[in-house]
Design a protein around this motif. Sequence first.
Motif, PDB file in Angstrom:
ATOM      1  N   ILE A  54      31.811  46.776  42.127  1.00 33.68           N
ATOM      2  CA  ILE A  54      33.142  46.441  41.590  1.00 33.68           C
ATOM      3  C   ILE A  54      34.263  46.047  42.308  1.00 33.68           C
ATOM      4  O   ILE A  54      35.025  45.246  41.991  1.00 33.68           O
ATOM      5  CB  ILE A  54      33.543  47.788  40.555  1.00 33.68           C
ATOM      6  CG1 ILE A  54      34.434  47.324  39.822  1.00 33.68           C
ATOM      7  CG2 ILE A  54      33.881  48.857  41.490  1.00 33.68           C
ATOM      8  CD1 ILE A  54      34.058  46.407  38.575  1.00 33.68           C
ATOM      9  N   GLU A  55      34.308  46.479  43.609  1.00 30.73           N
ATOM     10  CA  GLU A  55      35.027  46.183  44.501  1.00 30.73           C
ATOM     11  C   GLU A  55      35.013  44.660  44.810  1.00 30.73           C
ATOM     12  O   GLU A  55      36.125  44.024  44.865  1.00 30.73           O
ATOM     13  CB  GLU A  55      34.746  46.749  45.934  1.00 30.73           C
ATOM     14  CG  GLU A  55      36.034  46.439  46.960  1.00 30.73           C
ATOM     15  CD  GLU A  55      35.722  47.023  48.241  1.00 30.73           C
ATOM     16  OE1 GLU A  55      36.693  47.028  49.272  1.00 30.73           O
ATOM     17  OE2 GLU A  55      34.618  47.482  48.751  1.00 30.73           O
ATOM     18  N   ARG A  56      33.978  43.813  44.918  1.00 28.14           N
ATOM     19  CA  ARG A  56      33.878  42.516  44.986  1.00 28.14           C
ATOM     20  C   ARG A  56      34.551  41.802  43.826  1.00 28.14           C
ATOM     21  O   ARG A  56      35.334  40.827  43.881  1.00 28.14           O
ATOM     22  CB  ARG A  56      32.556  41.885  45.062  1.00 28.14           C
ATOM     23  CG  ARG A  56      31.886  42.485  46.761  1.00 28.14           C
ATOM     24  CD  ARG A  56      32.456  41.633  47.824  1.00 28.14           C
ATOM     25  NE  ARG A  56      31.934  42.190  48.901  1.00 28.14           N
ATOM     26  CZ  ARG A  56      32.331  42.796  49.683  1.00 28.14           C
ATOM     27  NH1 ARG A  56      33.544  43.530  49.577  1.00 28.14           N
ATOM     28  NH2 ARG A  56      31.828  43.196  50.977  1.00 28.14           N
ATOM     29  N   ALA A  57      34.226  42.357  42.599  1.00 30.57           N
ATOM     30  CA  ALA A  57      34.933  41.517  41.453  1.00 30.57           C
ATOM     31  C   ALA A  57      36.337  41.757  41.515  1.00 30.57           C
ATOM     32  O   ALA A  57      36.857  40.785  40.877  1.00 30.57           O
ATOM     33  CB  ALA A  57      34.121  42.293  39.955  1.00 30.57           C
ATOM     34  N   MET A  58      36.969  42.986  41.728  1.00 30.11           N
ATOM     35  CA  MET A  58      38.190  43.283  41.634  1.00 30.11           C
ATOM     36  C   MET A  58      39.118  42.515  42.860  1.00 30.11           C
ATOM     37  O   MET A  58      40.074  41.835  42.292  1.00 30.11           O
ATOM     38  CB  MET A  58      38.402  44.606  41.840  1.00 30.11           C
ATOM     39  CG  MET A  58      38.252  45.727  41.004  1.00 30.11           C
ATOM     40  SD  MET A  58      38.125  47.515  41.539  1.00 30.11           S
ATOM     41  CE  MET A  58      40.105  47.398  41.772  1.00 30.11           C
ATOM     42  N   ILE A  59      38.426  42.081  43.941  1.00 25.62           N
ATOM     43  CA  ILE A  59      39.135  41.075  44.746  1.00 25.62           C
ATOM     44  C   ILE A  59      39.012  40.103  44.687  1.00 25.62           C
ATOM     45  O   ILE A  59      40.087  38.996  44.573  1.00 25.62           O
ATOM     46  CB  ILE A  59      38.526  41.545  46.303  1.00 25.62           C
ATOM     47  CG1 ILE A  59      38.468  42.953  46.842  1.00 25.62           C
ATOM     48  CG2 ILE A  59      39.062  40.458  47.114  1.00 25.62           C
ATOM     49  CD1 ILE A  59      38.120  43.297  48.059  1.00 25.62           C
ATOM     50  N   GLY A  60      37.680  39.502  43.730  1.00 25.15           N
ATOM     51  CA  GLY A  60      37.594  38.048  43.210  1.00 25.15           C
ATOM     52  C   GLY A  60      38.736  37.470  42.498  1.00 25.15           C
ATOM     53  O   GLY A  60      39.140  36.538  42.298  1.00 25.15           O
ATOM     54  N   ARG A  61      38.900  38.507  41.371  1.00 24.20           N
ATOM     55  CA  ARG A  61      39.996  38.297  40.560  1.00 24.20           C
ATOM     56  C   ARG A  61      41.413  38.001  40.809  1.00 24.20           C
ATOM     57  O   ARG A  61      42.208  37.304  40.612  1.00 24.20           O
ATOM     58  CB  ARG A  61      40.054  39.057  39.228  1.00 24.20           C
ATOM     59  CG  ARG A  61      40.705  40.681  39.689  1.00 24.20           C
ATOM     60  CD  ARG A  61      40.471  41.586  38.634  1.00 24.20           C
ATOM     61  NE  ARG A  61      41.096  41.393  37.380  1.00 24.20           N
ATOM     62  CZ  ARG A  61      42.448  41.683  37.117  1.00 24.20           C
ATOM     63  NH1 ARG A  61      42.995  42.389  38.067  1.00 24.20           N
ATOM     64  NH2 ARG A  61      43.034  41.243  36.003  1.00 24.20           N
ATOM     65  N   ARG A  62      41.756  38.195  42.128  1.00 23.31           N
ATOM     66  CA  ARG A  62      43.019  38.152  42.819  1.00 23.31           C
ATOM     67  C   ARG A  62      43.137  36.597  43.239  1.00 23.31           C
ATOM     68  O   ARG A  62      44.228  36.439  43.844  1.00 23.31           O
ATOM     69  CB  ARG A  62      43.313  39.054  43.936  1.00 23.31           C
ATOM     70  CG  ARG A  62      43.074  40.712  43.623  1.00 23.31           C
ATOM     71  CD  ARG A  62      43.613  41.571  44.756  1.00 23.31           C
ATOM     72  NE  ARG A  62      44.868  41.265  45.219  1.00 23.31           N
ATOM     73  CZ  ARG A  62      45.343  41.798  46.193  1.00 23.31           C
ATOM     74  NH1 ARG A  62      44.668  42.601  47.064  1.00 23.31           N
ATOM     75  NH2 ARG A  62      46.629  41.473  46.691  1.00 23.31           N
ATOM     76  N   ALA A  63      42.211  35.814  43.171  1.00 23.91           N
ATOM     77  CA  ALA A  63      42.365  34.362  43.581  1.00 23.91           C
ATOM     78  C   ALA A  63      43.601  33.986  42.676  1.00 23.91           C
ATOM     79  O   ALA A  63      44.476  33.162  43.117  1.00 23.91           O
ATOM     80  CB  ALA A  63      41.194  33.762  43.267  1.00 23.91           C
ATOM     81  N   SER A  64      43.670  34.366  41.448  1.00 28.05           N
ATOM     82  CA  SER A  64      44.927  33.811  40.664  1.00 28.05           C
ATOM     83  C   SER A  64      46.329  34.376  41.233  1.00 28.05           C
ATOM     84  O   SER A  64      47.238  33.537  41.271  1.00 28.05           O
ATOM     85  CB  SER A  64      44.651  34.369  39.272  1.00 28.05           C
ATOM     86  OG  SER A  64      44.663  35.850  39.231  1.00 28.05           O
ATOM     87  N   GLU A  65      46.152  35.580  41.840  1.00 22.24           N
ATOM     88  CA  GLU A  65      47.645  35.741  42.448  1.00 22.24           C
ATOM     89  C   GLU A  65      47.849  34.943  43.775  1.00 22.24           C
ATOM     90  O   GLU A  65      49.273  34.472  44.033  1.00 22.24           O
ATOM     91  CB  GLU A  65      47.343  37.157  43.160  1.00 22.24           C
ATOM     92  CG  GLU A  65      47.143  38.482  42.078  1.00 22.24           C
ATOM     93  CD  GLU A  65      47.263  39.651  42.743  1.00 22.24           C
ATOM     94  OE1 GLU A  65      47.176  39.866  43.828  1.00 22.24           O
ATOM     95  OE2 GLU A  65      46.708  40.698  41.758  1.00 22.24           O
ATOM     96  N   ALA A  66      46.989  34.486  44.460  1.00 22.85           N
ATOM     97  CA  ALA A  66      46.943  33.666  45.553  1.00 22.85           C
ATOM     98  C   ALA A  66      47.887  32.143  44.824  1.00 22.85           C
ATOM     99  O   ALA A  66      48.381  31.594  45.555  1.00 22.85           O
ATOM    100  CB  ALA A  66      45.986  33.361  46.348  1.00 22.85           C
ATOM    101  N   GLU A  67      47.071  31.700  43.768  1.00 20.10           N
ATOM    102  CA  GLU A  67      47.555  30.613  43.196  1.00 20.10           C
ATOM    103  C   GLU A  67      49.053  30.712  42.961  1.00 20.10           C
ATOM    104  O   GLU A  67      49.826  29.704  43.040  1.00 20.10           O
ATOM    105  CB  GLU A  67      46.690  30.194  42.047  1.00 20.10           C
ATOM    106  CG  GLU A  67      45.251  29.925  42.545  1.00 20.10           C
ATOM    107  CD  GLU A  67      44.473  29.567  41.204  1.00 20.10           C
ATOM    108  OE1 GLU A  67      43.666  28.565  41.062  1.00 20.10           O
ATOM    109  OE2 GLU A  67      44.659  30.429  40.249  1.00 20.10           O
TER     110      GLU A  67
END
Length: 332
Positions: free
Chosen positions: A306-319
């Motif tokens: 789940i940690e990988r999924a949680m970090i993965g969704r933060r790509a939108s924050e970088a955008e």
Amino acid sequence: MTALIAPLTSLMQARFGPSAEVADMTRLSGGASQETWGFSLQVHGQAPRALILRRAPFQSAAKGEAIGLVKEAKIIAAAAQTGTPVPEIIHVCRPDDDLGDAFIMAHVDGQTIARKILRDAEYSRARPRLAFQCGEALAKIHAVAAESLPADLPVSHGLDQLDRYEAIYRGFEMDRPVFELALAWLRQNAPAPLPTTLVHGDFRNGNLMVNGEGLAAVLDWELAHQGDPREDLGWICVNSWRFGVRENRVGGFGPLEDLLAGYQSTGGHSFEPKDLTWFQALGSFKWGIMCLIMYQAFATKADPSIERAMIGRRASEAEIDLLNLIEGRPHA
């Protein structure tokens, strides 16, 4: 752990005498390729000393951009010579030490968890000092003499890294309009590179040991390389490393003006805030791609945690951060 105690004890006895004993050995962190252990060294007639063992078992040279622990130890020792706050290197392991690719360093008291550093009362005195102290530390890092570094330390400038992370992004075959815009903006606005210095490569919250008085030590040098010094100054300003305290551009704890003042006071170049915006944007782009890497690991079940999924969704924050930077809002 049991398998480590015998060779570690033998090493400590060879270095500190036959009365040396290893006690209280505890694994602090580590994955499949790298481990960090804390232990107490007890020598007759001396107070116990807290030490840290960092190792990559089976001589598994670090993957990806990481330089490997033996080189990391050499760079830490070189940084210490310029007054950079770093842990003392006690021993760099050889193959006959039977501990793998490893080194032993002194334990430094303090905290690395950003949430605590930015919010707990214990660090209220430290927070106003940290940005200036980080500037001082970076100036000392960038002053490390090239001849004291490993001869094969990688050289990487801003556009080199942009090329590398764009290639990773293209490999995902997922067009994201903000990343496309960011790539175009970064290429159109790239500054001329400065003379190469040692670059820490990951100077940010999480890799800084902080105590009640401020910066105690700079940790985790595995991404060190030779490059543009503005890379380090921009990386700590990336919004992702402010952990919710967006108004403080430097790590969530201080203003950029303090970082630059500390840098200049210790012999660093005189930069203006605008000089770092491109490198902050590069950092946000890199972090966005790192998030996509985490998502791909989750989606392909290479690492379904789940940690990988949680970090993965933060790509939108970088955008979002990239849009703010492109529109001239580096504090947003």
